[in-house]
Design an enzyme around this catalytic site. Sequence first.
Site, mmCIF file in Angstrom:
data_model
loop_
_atom_site.group_PDB
_atom_site.id
_atom_site.type_symbol
_atom_site.label_atom_id
_atom_site.label_comp_id
_atom_site.label_asym_id
_atom_site.label_seq_id
_atom_site.Cartn_x
_atom_site.Cartn_y
_atom_site.Cartn_z
ATOM 1 N N ALA A 77 0.844 -1.193 0.000
ATOM 2 C CA ALA A 77 0.000 0.000 0.000
ATOM 3 C C ALA A 77 0.884 1.249 0.000
ATOM 4 C CB ALA A 77 -0.910 0.012 1.222
ATOM 5 N N THR A 78 0.279 2.376 -0.342
ATOM 6 C CA THR A 78 0.986 3.654 -0.347
ATOM 7 C C THR A 78 0.138 4.726 0.324
ATOM 8 O OG1 THR A 78 0.069 4.350 -2.482
ATOM 9 C CG2 THR A 78 2.152 3.119 -2.527
ATOM 10 N N ILE A 79 0.808 5.798 0.750
ATOM 11 C CA ILE A 79 0.117 7.039 1.073
ATOM 12 C C ILE A 79 0.215 7.904 -0.175
ATOM 13 C CG2 ILE A 79 2.217 7.905 2.218
ATOM 14 C CD1 ILE A 79 0.452 9.777 3.847
ATOM 15 N N SER A 80 -0.925 8.352 -0.672
ATOM 16 C CA SER A 80 -0.945 9.132 -1.915
ATOM 17 C C SER A 80 -0.230 10.470 -1.728
ATOM 18 C CB SER A 80 -2.381 9.384 -2.360
ATOM 19 O OG SER A 80 -3.021 8.175 -2.688
ATOM 20 N N HIS B 142 -4.621 14.141 -2.278
ATOM 21 C CA HIS B 142 -5.497 14.298 -1.114
ATOM 22 C C HIS B 142 -6.233 15.632 -1.195
ATOM 23 C CE1 HIS B 142 -2.781 11.293 1.196
ATOM 24 N NE2 HIS B 142 -3.857 10.685 0.729
ATOM 25 N N SER C 252 -2.575 4.799 5.677
ATOM 26 C CA SER C 252 -1.901 5.380 6.842
ATOM 27 C C SER C 252 -2.855 6.146 7.740
ATOM 28 C CB SER C 252 -0.783 6.321 6.386
ATOM 29 O OG SER C 252 -1.339 7.495 5.803
ATOM 30 N N HIS D 295 -8.429 -3.453 3.888
ATOM 31 C CA HIS D 295 -8.635 -4.870 3.588
ATOM 32 C C HIS D 295 -7.790 -5.803 4.435
ATOM 33 C CE1 HIS D 295 -5.047 -3.987 1.484
ATOM 34 N NE2 HIS D 295 -5.144 -4.851 0.492
ATOM 35 N N GLY E 268 -13.176 -3.312 0.542
ATOM 36 C CA GLY E 268 -13.573 -1.979 0.104
ATOM 37 C C GLY E 268 -14.427 -1.970 -1.142
ATOM 38 N N THR F 209 -8.080 -4.338 -4.539
ATOM 39 C CA THR F 209 -8.070 -5.770 -4.764
ATOM 40 C C THR F 209 -8.135 -6.546 -3.460
ATOM 41 O OG1 THR F 209 -6.826 -7.540 -5.890
ATOM 42 C CG2 THR F 209 -5.535 -5.872 -4.759
#
Length: 225
Positions: A57-60, A65, A89, A111, A145, A221
């Site tokens: 996963a990432t923080i955008s 945002h 996060s 997820h 999700g 996913t």
Amino acid sequence: MAWRSSGSTNAALIENLAANGLITSARVRQAMMKVDRAHYAPSLPYQDSPQPIGHRATISAPHMHAAACESLLPFLKPGAKVLDVGSGSGYLTHVLAELIQPGGTVVGLEHIQALADLGAGNTAKSSEGKKLLDEGGIVYVKGDGRRGWTGKGGEEGFDAIHVGAAAAGWHQELIDQLKKPGRLFIPVAEGYLQYIYVVDKDEQGNVTKKKEMGVQYVPLTDAPE
């Protein structure tokens, strides 16, 4: 202009985003000022770029945002109910919660439990975040999700839904969970490309979809094994 928006402090980052036209409203600017990105990004928190946070996963990037908040802003009013799919996060979850106080609730949906726990732990690093957690202004939960959330906090649907991962198609359950009126901000994969779509449901339940900018998100996913 996003690549020019990085700063040496949280305030500098937000000011640069505003100066470059990526934040246009005083409410979004104030909310992002309240939430220190250093509590949520593992390194280089004030750089305007996405960063990995583990678990694939990432923080955008902050400018994404800001774009989500600006788009959803007409539906982010005191007392609103918001769903943040792929809360990661917890950064945007906290910003969204600031925009709907007093009385609003954001459900951060992840997820895998480790990411839900990460969001909660990060949010609790500040007194403001801890208060929102303690008073129910932010709730982190585990779930798929793609199916939205109908549990605690989502029984009556949502005024706004943000999706922080690229959907493979239109997940009707998310649209169904929008209130009338309501708005969904979602990246959708189209072949090898991805685009932000803004989906509006009006007072009569009519749905319209507007294609916005091209983006690059991790996929929405199954949880990694």
